[in-house]
Design an enzyme around this catalytic site. Structure first.
Site, PDB file in Angstrom:
ATOM      1  N   GLY A 269     -30.984  27.386  48.697  1.00 56.23           N
ATOM      2  CA  GLY A 269     -29.891  28.355  48.589  1.00 56.23           C
ATOM      3  C   GLY A 269     -30.287  29.732  48.097  1.00 56.23           C
ATOM      4  O   GLY A 269     -29.411  30.538  47.751  1.00 56.23           O
ATOM      5  N   ASP A 316     -27.229  18.529  60.508  1.00 57.80           N
ATOM      6  CA  ASP A 316     -28.490  18.726  61.212  1.00 57.80           C
ATOM      7  C   ASP A 316     -28.316  19.895  62.177  1.00 57.80           C
ATOM      8  O   ASP A 316     -27.518  19.818  63.114  1.00 57.80           O
ATOM      9  CB  ASP A 316     -28.829  17.433  61.971  1.00 57.80           C
ATOM     10  CG  ASP A 316     -30.160  17.521  62.705  1.00 57.80           C
ATOM     11  OD1 ASP A 316     -30.687  18.649  62.863  1.00 57.80           O
ATOM     12  OD2 ASP A 316     -30.673  16.472  63.116  1.00 57.80           O
ATOM     13  N   ASP A 335     -33.522  29.875  58.827  1.00 56.21           N
ATOM     14  CA  ASP A 335     -34.748  29.855  58.020  1.00 56.21           C
ATOM     15  C   ASP A 335     -35.394  28.489  58.234  1.00 56.21           C
ATOM     16  O   ASP A 335     -35.275  27.597  57.392  1.00 56.21           O
ATOM     17  CB  ASP A 335     -34.349  30.073  56.545  1.00 56.21           C
ATOM     18  CG  ASP A 335     -35.529  30.303  55.646  1.00 56.21           C
ATOM     19  OD1 ASP A 335     -36.654  30.433  56.144  1.00 56.21           O
ATOM     20  OD2 ASP A 335     -35.323  30.348  54.410  1.00 56.21           O
ATOM     21  N   CYS A 388     -41.785  31.066  56.792  1.00 57.51           N
ATOM     22  CA  CYS A 388     -42.785  31.527  55.821  1.00 57.51           C
ATOM     23  C   CYS A 388     -44.155  31.073  56.329  1.00 57.51           C
ATOM     24  O   CYS A 388     -44.955  30.518  55.587  1.00 57.51           O
ATOM     25  CB  CYS A 388     -42.483  31.045  54.404  1.00 57.51           C
ATOM     26  SG  CYS A 388     -42.227  29.284  54.246  1.00 57.51           S
TER      27      CYS A 388
HETATM   28  C1  LIG Z   1     -37.580  27.084  54.460  1.00 59.04           C
HETATM   29  S1  LIG Z   1     -36.471  25.962  53.806  1.00 59.04           S
HETATM   30  C2  LIG Z   1     -35.018  26.930  53.603  1.00 59.04           C
HETATM   31  C3  LIG Z   1     -35.036  27.803  52.377  1.00 59.04           C
HETATM   32  C4  LIG Z   1     -33.681  28.440  52.109  1.00 59.04           C
HETATM   33  N1  LIG Z   1     -33.187  29.168  53.238  1.00 59.04           N
HETATM   34  C5  LIG Z   1     -33.727  29.362  50.907  1.00 59.04           C
HETATM   35  O1  LIG Z   1     -33.856  30.571  51.054  1.00 59.04           O
HETATM   36  O2  LIG Z   1     -33.629  28.860  49.789  1.00 59.04           O
HETATM   37  C6  LIG Z   1     -36.074  25.024  55.210  1.00 59.04           C
HETATM   38  C7  LIG Z   1     -34.920  24.061  55.002  1.00 59.04           C
HETATM   39  O3  LIG Z   1     -34.586  23.510  56.276  1.00 59.04           O
HETATM   40  C8  LIG Z   1     -34.073  22.236  56.047  1.00 59.04           C
HETATM   41  N2  LIG Z   1     -34.061  21.561  57.363  1.00 59.04           N
HETATM   42  C9  LIG Z   1     -35.095  20.988  58.026  1.00 59.04           C
HETATM   43  N3  LIG Z   1     -34.674  20.512  59.213  1.00 59.04           N
HETATM   44  C10 LIG Z   1     -33.349  20.811  59.299  1.00 59.04           C
HETATM   45  C11 LIG Z   1     -32.351  20.566  60.268  1.00 59.04           C
HETATM   46  N4  LIG Z   1     -32.647  19.915  61.402  1.00 59.04           N
HETATM   47  N5  LIG Z   1     -31.098  20.985  60.025  1.00 59.04           N
HETATM   48  C12 LIG Z   1     -30.790  21.624  58.876  1.00 59.04           C
HETATM   49  N6  LIG Z   1     -31.700  21.863  57.905  1.00 59.04           N
HETATM   50  C13 LIG Z   1     -32.959  21.472  58.121  1.00 59.04           C
HETATM   51  C14 LIG Z   1     -34.988  21.656  55.007  1.00 59.04           C
HETATM   52  O4  LIG Z   1     -34.363  20.577  54.347  1.00 59.04           O
HETATM   53  C15 LIG Z   1     -35.206  22.862  54.099  1.00 59.04           C
HETATM   54  O5  LIG Z   1     -34.304  22.848  53.036  1.00 59.04           O
END
Ligand SMILES: C[S@@+](CC[C@H](N)C(=O)[O-])C[C@H]1O[C@@H](n2cnc3c(N)ncnc32)[C@H](O)[C@@H]1O
Length: 447
Positions: A269, A316, A335, A388
């Site tokens: 978040g 998802d 992201d 990233c």
């Molecule tokens: C790079 S992190 C996001 C960081 C967040 N945007 C922040 O600024 O704090 C990627 C996120 O994507 C989530 N994720 C992975 N596959 C996903 C999917 N199919 N649908 C939704 N979220 C997903 C992971 O659980 C993870 O929390």
């Protein structure tokens, strides 16, 4: 109360224990666990000063893992058995102390050897003693021989260095060096509550030194890392810990009051909170596939005082469903999960955890999410794609391929003073402007 001799004995025992704990945790990292998760789960009952030492050692060994491992390969007659990976890691802990910490040499050797007993493997004491003493005697020769290989010298996994060389023919060495740096603690000032200048003054009253990140209006880099509890009004949501590169996202999304916004991979978040600091008057939905990480989104938004009205939903992004999946959005922040190669200085265990074979499935996953979420964007709306990662296949190549197949999508070029312009999108490189490595691409949907 303990007398000085007892206190010293305790310190010795405790420090030896810290090395054994670090070796155990590192063995779990080599088995696939992340240091973040291990520190959360496995350090209960360890006192604060030992926790700091364990973390320092674990981060350091992970950071230099490829170089320390190369040393182990030449110093061991044959590799240790898989069941003794804790002893292998303890050896790396010993190497790390001798090469990179200020521990006195005799103490580093003696305490590492002692830690083998804490691991209940006294048979390893002689082996460790011999190997560490040989490193002391032959260090210059051994390193001169091994460092001929840039992957060893730069402590970068070979596959990653190869990809960095291809992607960044001029900057690869500087990037690999930056990935070995200790990252600064960067904070985001909540500009809806306080100006950056006022917050600098609040910090200076507590003798906390900092400097602004020029390209990012909310970012301050602290001279020294500290506990967030020491930051003025942290609990009141005046500041958050967030890298400067990550703070570029909320501004790039260019949100206006009244818009419907989807943060499609939101946890924990960081960027969600920043978006709401910039514009409270939006209809925001934050989803993440991971229910545990999603809890942190709600916690963060509550601390910032912006949770009300935000819909935080498990979902998802590759399978839009339910109310959030049926809606259309003016702005989508995507992201995506990625190799995290741009944030290795913060998560050095990525050097151990990530395999070259992870990249293709990650690229496929990102593509699947991007294609599934695109129909949820309104005509005239904008999607910000973020990673990233430093690897083109997750970044501009991914977007190039998407644009080639999506006739209603086009790039809105990012005009900025920061980062490198790529054929599509922009990239911050690790260390540049004190930031981590992020990739950004703005995509518009034709109306
Ligand atoms: C790079 S992190 C996001 C960081 C967040 N945007 C922040 O600024 O704090 C990627 C996120 O994507 C989530 N994720 C992975 N596959 C996903 C999917 N199919 N649908 C939704 N979220 C997903 C992971 O659980 C993870 O929390």
């Amino acid at each position: 109360m303990a007398n000085p001799a007892q206190r010293s004995a305790y310190r010795q025992g405790s420090r030896k224990n810290a090395r054994a704990i670090a070796a155990r945790l590192l063995a779990k990292v080599s088995g696939g666990s992340s240091l973040t998760a291990l520190f959360q789960d496995q350090l209960a009952g360890v006192n604060d000063s030992d926790q700091s030492l364990v973390k320092e050692i674990c981060f350091g060994v992970a950071r230099y893992w490829p170089r320390l491992n190369a040393l182990a390969e030449v110093l061991l007659e044959r590799p240790l058995k898989a069941k003794d990976s804790d002893i292998h890691c303890l050896m790396l802990v010993g190497f790390y102390q001798l090469l990179y910490m200020r521990t006195a040499q005799h103490a580093a050797v003696a305490e590492t050897v002692e830690a083998a007993r804490s691991l209940k493997k006294p048979w390893a004491a002689g082996l460790l003693n011999g190997v560490l003493r040989r490193l002391l005697r032959e260090q210059a020769d051994l390193l001169a021989r091994l460092d001929v290989d840039p992957a060893v010298q730069l402590a970068c996994p070979e596959w990653l260095l190869k990809r960095l060389r291809t992607a960044w023919p001029e900057q690869w060495m500087q990037i690999a060096q930056a990935l070995n740096e200790r990252p600064p603690m960067t904070i985001r000032v909540n500009l809806s509550k306080v100006t950056r200048q006022t917050y600098i003054q609040e910090l200076s009253k507590l003798s906390i030194l900092c400097r602004p990140v020029p390209a990012v209006p909310s970012a301050l880099v602290l001279e020294e890392s500290l506990d967030v509890a020491r930051l003025p009004c942290f609990a009141e949501g005046w500041v958050s810990v967030q890298d400067g590169g990550a703070q570029l996202a909320a501004t790039l999304l260019d949100v206006a009051p009244g818009q419907r916004v989807l943060d499609a991979c939101a946890a924990p978040g960081g960027k969600t909170g920043h978006l709401l600091e910039l514009t409270r008057d939006i209809e925001l939905t934050a989803i993440d596939v991971d229910p545990l990480r999603l809890q942190r989104v709600s916690e963060n938004l509550r601390r910032l005082g912006v949770a009300e009205g935000v819909s935080v939903v498990q979902g998802d992004a590759a399978k839009p469903a339910g109310a959030w999946g049926g809606a259309e959005y003016d702005r989508i922040l995507l992201d995506v999960p990625c190799s995290a190669t741009g944030v290795i200085r913060r998560h050095p265990d990525i050097k151990v955890l990530r395999r070259e074979s992870d990249i293709a499935p990650l690229v496929a996953r990102q593509r699947e999410i991007l294609c599934a979420i695109w129909p949820r964007l309104k005509p005239g709306g904008m999607l910000l794609y973020v990673t990233c990662s430093l690897l083109p296949e997750e970044n501009h190549r991914q977007i190039e391929e998407f644009l080639a197949q999506q006739p209603d999508a086009r790039e809105r070029p990012i005009q900025a003073s920061w980062g490198e312009a790529l054929p599509i999108g922009r990239q911050t490189l690790p260390g540049e402007g004190s930031m981590d490595g992020f990739y950004y691409a703005c995509l518009e949907k034709l109306g």
